[in-house]
Scaffold this motif. Structure first.
Motif, PDB file in Angstrom:
ATOM      1  N   GLN A 154      10.454   6.672 -11.390  1.00  0.00           N
ATOM      2  CA  GLN A 154       8.881   5.909 -11.257  1.00  0.00           C
ATOM      3  C   GLN A 154       9.012   4.445 -11.535  1.00  0.00           C
ATOM      4  N   THR A 213       5.429   8.771   2.113  1.00  0.00           N
ATOM      5  CA  THR A 213       4.908   7.086   1.392  1.00  0.00           C
ATOM      6  C   THR A 213       5.384   5.775   2.406  1.00  0.00           C
ATOM      7  N   TRP A 245       6.444  13.712  -0.325  1.00  0.00           N
ATOM      8  CA  TRP A 245       5.718  12.879  -0.034  1.00  0.00           C
ATOM      9  C   TRP A 245       6.210  11.426  -0.447  1.00  0.00           C
ATOM     10  N   VAL A 269       2.210   1.514  -3.687  1.00  0.00           N
ATOM     11  CA  VAL A 269       1.399   2.107  -4.370  1.00  0.00           C
ATOM     12  C   VAL A 269       1.053   3.762  -4.783  1.00  0.00           C
ATOM     13  N   LEU A 270       1.380   4.421  -2.948  1.00  0.00           N
ATOM     14  CA  LEU A 270       1.182   5.902  -3.066  1.00  0.00           C
ATOM     15  C   LEU A 270       2.177   6.287  -3.269  1.00  0.00           C
ATOM     16  N   ALA A 271       3.529   6.133  -3.326  1.00  0.00           N
ATOM     17  CA  ALA A 271       4.733   6.489  -3.370  1.00  0.00           C
ATOM     18  C   ALA A 271       5.408   6.513  -5.092  1.00  0.00           C
ATOM     19  N   ALA A 302       0.786  -1.253   0.039  1.00  0.00           N
ATOM     20  CA  ALA A 302       0.322   0.243  -0.073  1.00  0.00           C
ATOM     21  C   ALA A 302       1.345   1.790   0.087  1.00  0.00           C
ATOM     22  N   GLY A 303       2.221   1.967   0.755  1.00  0.00           N
ATOM     23  CA  GLY A 303       2.614   2.517   0.844  1.00  0.00           C
ATOM     24  C   GLY A 303       3.483   2.474  -0.300  1.00  0.00           C
ATOM     25  N   LEU A 322       3.190   7.458  -6.866  1.00  0.00           N
ATOM     26  CA  LEU A 322       2.113   8.779  -7.838  1.00  0.00           C
ATOM     27  C   LEU A 322       2.756   9.902  -8.196  1.00  0.00           C
ATOM     28  N   SER A 323       4.080  10.171  -7.108  1.00  0.00           N
ATOM     29  CA  SER A 323       4.817  11.708  -6.879  1.00  0.00           C
ATOM     30  C   SER A 323       6.201  11.753  -6.360  1.00  0.00           C
TER      31      SER A 323
END
Length: 401
Positions: free
Chosen positions: A356, A296, A292, A282-284, A279-280, A286-287
């Protein structure tokens, strides 16, 4: 925290934790120091990469082998022998200007002779505490090892860049000797004797729990290595951002281990903890904003030490005491291969896609680990109503009839 204070007041526990952390501190220094030193001597990062690859191959091969030797010849003998050879190899690299093949050979020797401190201490732990404290002790160990990855890279980079790469390698040799001897001559190492395994080498891998622990460890550490490469690629080497973000990642792991290490381990424990890491990440992806990523990755880190605690506890509870060191050796080898795979995949994606892409590969490693934990949940032991101590070794006893 009261439970951890009780653990640390148990005779020998605080001492053996401090000794093994000091002995393992060079693990967080050696690769970076060798990279900087070989690049300085040869002028080539490619050459440095070959030496590091040889060292990693040596460590991967040696893990289960030297761990099994401890049951045959005793922990102190194996630890002293490997410590002496490893120190000699690193000292030779530091002291002499040599052709690249010689550096590669010495790197391989240093890897093969890496002292098996980690399998040794995790074999000792169940003998130091009562049954209900075994799982929290593994969690505390998994949490505190993050200190190595927070302190060691910063310290060795400072010494190598401000003083020199030779003094940096010299410092590693000194810490290796001091920490290694402190651990080797700790009373707990002398008191615990690993019985000689009666099974042939590698048979411990037939245990489903050992295979699962090795597989999940491979995927978890692969995710961490890919993330580290992505963070470095995002911010470069010139500013402090990469180091700060990676330190926050490690602090998240430390916090998670201390916060959740006391929780009972059921069959779904690994899936839940890997899901936090996933989950962490997945958010990481994004940006790439530093704030951020820091937040994350702190979230992702919360699941790492607790997941490793499950790896150690499920292994201990599923094998005979004579097989624990070899089992941990195989798990360590899986994690080393995972680190290499994660770094390699991330490197290709950084060149082709960008930072990314590396974070995305880390996410895929973590997601695969979560899927494995869910699909094979019935093969994970239920330790909620039993302790994580190894299965006692038994043998036939002659009786008069």
């Amino acid at each position: 925290m009261a439970g951890y204070r009780e653990l640390l007041r148990t005779p020998g526990v605080a001492r053996i934790i401090a000794a093994q952390l000091t002995a393992r501190l060079p693990n967080g220094m050696t690769s970076l120091a060798l990279l900087l030193h070989i690049e300085y001597v040869t002028g080539s990062y490619g050459a440095a990469g070959l030496v590091l690859a040889a060292t990693s191959v040596g460590q991967a091969i040696a893990g289960p082998v030297t761990s099994r030797w401890m049951g045959r010849w005793g922990m102190r003998r194996v630890l002293l022998l490997t410590l002496a050879v490893c120190v000699a190899a690193i000292a030779t690299i530091a002291a002499f200007t040599l052709p690249l093949p010689a550096y590669i050979a010495l790197g391989l020797v240093a890897g093969l002779a890496t002292p098996p401190v980690q399998p040794a201490v995790r074999t000792i732990y169940p003998k130091l505490v009562n049954s209900r404290q075994v799982t929290p002790l593994y969690s505390l160990d998994a949490s505190l090892q993050e200190v190595i990855w927070i302190v060691a890279p910063v310290l060795i980079t400072f010494v190598a860049t401000q003083v020199g790469t030779v003094p940096a390698l010299g410092m590693i040799v000194v810490v290796m000797i001091v920490g290694g001897l402190w651990f080797i001559f700790s009373p707990e190492v002398a008191r615990v004797r690993i019985p000689r395994s009666r099974r042939s080498f590698g048979k411990v891998l037939a245990k489903p729990s050992v295979i699962l622990a090795t597989a999940v460890g491979f995927l978890l550490i692969g995710a961490c290595s890919a993330v580290e490469a992505g963070v470095v690629a995002s911010f470069g080497h010139d500013g402090p951002e990469a180091g700060i973000v990676l330190a926050v990642f490690a602090v998240g792991s430390l916090s998670g281990g201390l916060a959740f290490g006391h929780l009972p381990i059921g069959p779904w424990a690994m899936a839940r903890r890997m899901a936090i890491v996933t989950a962490g990440l997945v958010l990481a992806v994004l940006s790439l904003n530093v704030w951020w990523l820091g937040g994350t990755l702190f979230l992702a880190g919360i699941g790492i030490a607790p997941a490793l605690a499950v790896v150690f506890s499920m292994t201990s509870a599923s094998v005979k005491f004579s097989e624990t060191a070899e089992a941990y050796g195989w798990i360590g080898t899986g994690q080393l291969i995972g680190a290499a795979a994660g770094s390699a995949v991330a490197g290709f994606l950084i060149d082709g896609v960008g930072p990314q892409g590396a974070l995305g590969s880390g996410l895929l490693f973590a997601l695969a680990g979560t899927v494995v934990a869910v699909v094979f949940v019935r093969s994970f032991p239920d330790l909620r109503h039993r302790d994580a101590s190894p299965i006692p070794d038994t043998e036939p006893v002659d009786t008069v009839t």
